[in-house]
Write an enzyme that holds these catalytic residues in place. Sequence first.
Site, PDB file in Angstrom:
ATOM      1  N   ASP A 278      -1.365  -6.188  -0.805  1.00  0.00           N
ATOM      2  CA  ASP A 278      -1.426  -5.558   0.520  1.00  0.00           C
ATOM      3  C   ASP A 278      -2.812  -4.943   0.723  1.00  0.00           C
ATOM      4  O   ASP A 278      -3.231  -4.081  -0.056  1.00  0.00           O
ATOM      5  CB  ASP A 278      -0.361  -4.453   0.551  1.00  0.00           C
ATOM      6  CG  ASP A 278       0.058  -4.086   1.947  1.00  0.00           C
ATOM      7  OD1 ASP A 278      -0.362  -4.763   2.898  1.00  0.00           O
ATOM      8  OD2 ASP A 278       0.837  -3.123   2.084  1.00  0.00           O
TER       9      ASP A 278
ATOM     10  N   LYS B 114      -1.688  -9.439   2.500  1.00  0.00           N
ATOM     11  CA  LYS B 114      -1.022  -9.045   3.744  1.00  0.00           C
ATOM     12  C   LYS B 114      -1.936  -8.097   4.511  1.00  0.00           C
ATOM     13  O   LYS B 114      -2.585  -7.248   3.909  1.00  0.00           O
ATOM     14  CB  LYS B 114       0.314  -8.359   3.450  1.00  0.00           C
ATOM     15  CG  LYS B 114       1.009  -7.863   4.717  1.00  0.00           C
ATOM     16  CD  LYS B 114       2.405  -7.339   4.460  1.00  0.00           C
ATOM     17  CE  LYS B 114       2.431  -5.925   3.962  1.00  0.00           C
ATOM     18  NZ  LYS B 114       1.780  -4.927   4.844  1.00  0.00           N
TER      19      LYS B 114
ATOM     20  N   GLU C 150       8.148  -4.696  11.131  1.00  0.00           N
ATOM     21  CA  GLU C 150       8.600  -3.373  10.651  1.00  0.00           C
ATOM     22  C   GLU C 150       8.955  -2.451  11.811  1.00  0.00           C
ATOM     23  O   GLU C 150       8.193  -2.334  12.780  1.00  0.00           O
ATOM     24  CB  GLU C 150       7.501  -2.731   9.786  1.00  0.00           C
ATOM     25  CG  GLU C 150       7.893  -1.334   9.311  1.00  0.00           C
ATOM     26  CD  GLU C 150       7.075  -0.794   8.147  1.00  0.00           C
ATOM     27  OE1 GLU C 150       6.217  -1.524   7.605  1.00  0.00           O
ATOM     28  OE2 GLU C 150       7.315   0.375   7.780  1.00  0.00           O
TER      29      GLU C 150
ATOM     30  N   GLU D 147      -2.175  -5.661   8.266  1.00  0.00           N
ATOM     31  CA  GLU D 147      -1.434  -5.073   9.387  1.00  0.00           C
ATOM     32  C   GLU D 147      -2.217  -5.277  10.675  1.00  0.00           C
ATOM     33  O   GLU D 147      -3.428  -5.035  10.712  1.00  0.00           O
ATOM     34  CB  GLU D 147      -1.245  -3.558   9.163  1.00  0.00           C
ATOM     35  CG  GLU D 147      -0.368  -3.230   7.972  1.00  0.00           C
ATOM     36  CD  GLU D 147      -0.120  -1.724   7.803  1.00  0.00           C
ATOM     37  OE1 GLU D 147      -0.519  -0.928   8.684  1.00  0.00           O
ATOM     38  OE2 GLU D 147       0.471  -1.359   6.771  1.00  0.00           O
TER      39      GLU D 147
ATOM     40  N   ASP E  49       0.832  -1.205   0.000  1.00  0.00           N
ATOM     41  CA  ASP E  49       0.000   0.000   0.000  1.00  0.00           C
ATOM     42  C   ASP E  49       0.872   1.263   0.000  1.00  0.00           C
ATOM     43  O   ASP E  49       0.360   2.385  -0.086  1.00  0.00           O
ATOM     44  CB  ASP E  49      -1.015   0.004   1.161  1.00  0.00           C
ATOM     45  CG  ASP E  49      -0.365  -0.005   2.520  1.00  0.00           C
ATOM     46  OD1 ASP E  49       0.866  -0.074   2.604  1.00  0.00           O
ATOM     47  OD2 ASP E  49      -1.114   0.066   3.525  1.00  0.00           O
TER      48      ASP E  49
HETATM   49  O1  KIV Z   1       3.228  -1.294   1.806  1.00  0.00           O
HETATM   50  C1  KIV Z   1       4.374  -1.759   1.842  1.00  0.00           C
HETATM   51  O2  KIV Z   1       5.179  -1.501   0.952  1.00  0.00           O
HETATM   52  C2  KIV Z   1       4.713  -2.623   2.967  1.00  0.00           C
HETATM   53  C3  KIV Z   1       6.095  -3.171   3.072  1.00  0.00           C
HETATM   54  C4  KIV Z   1       7.146  -2.174   3.056  1.00  0.00           C
HETATM   55  C5  KIV Z   1       6.236  -4.147   4.159  1.00  0.00           C
HETATM   56  O3  KIV Z   1       3.871  -2.900   3.761  1.00  0.00           O
END
Ligand code: KIV
Length: 294
Positions: free
Chosen positions: A86, A116, A185, A118, A47
């Site tokens: 993401d 993914k 992170e 968070e 994202d």
């Molecule tokens: O959005 C992104 O690029 C990320 C990574 C850097 C882990 O979440």
Amino acid sequence: MSLQKVTINDIIGKKKKGEKIVTITSYDYSLAKIVDNSGIDLILVGDTLSMVMLGYKNTLSVTMDEMIHHTKAVSRGVSNALLVGDMPFLSYKINLTDAVKNAGRFIQEGGAEAVKVEGGTEICPTIKAMINADIQVMGHIGLTPQAIYEFGGYLVQGKTIEAAKKLILDAKNLEESGVFSIVLEGIPWQIAKIITSSVDVPTIGIGAGVYCDGQILVIHDMLGIFTEFKPKFVKYFGNIGESIRHALNNYKDEVINGIYPDREHSYEFPEQELNKINEWIENVDVCKEAHKLT
Ligand code: KIV
């Protein structure tokens, strides 16, 4: 280089074999193709698209539709790496039904193989719902950028004993929920090391030190294309921004000075036929001829 398709089992297997996992973000077809051909294990359509491609000030602005649009483009360029989409802000934390539907869009429309999300223990029910729908999930804890307003900025997380313990417990719960790997992170390397040895799934670090099972970077950061700010963990592995500026200056100079395009970069009309065109243009009224075509 002949490359093999990377699967989730390969990613998990690398941790077991003690092999490092190399991952990076991508947002468009052409760059994704270069990344894919270089033997990177996993490509994340992050994202961070919001900032490095769309120019928003943080990752909170990017929408589901924008994420899907770019995931589709990346998936056309990827045949080897594992492709992960993401999930953007608010696309998975309102209710389980929307979370699963939105995750499904990354797979069905975007061509991703996993998503993914968070968050820690609080999103375990969401992760389980996605996995129940056969959607594979990557976790992400620590400095999760979708929560910057809660943190008060891009601040390193897990710096107190309580905060570090919470991260370790979150990682255990994410693993228990079925994630196939966890992004760590912006946390102290010692805490990332403890987390990495307490879970069986691979940890992928970004600003989390060398003891993670793998690393991820935003491609525009590590190539020196996005230079508006540079977190401590970012290392420039190339200076593509500078190369682009150099190429554009050369292009500008050559166009202004009539050097480009030269014959090598132009199409040829047969010389003997050209005389006929010149004769014709001298003997007709071109305006009248053109008018006849209308
Ligand atoms: O959005 C992104 O690029 C990320 C990574 C850097 C882990 O979440």
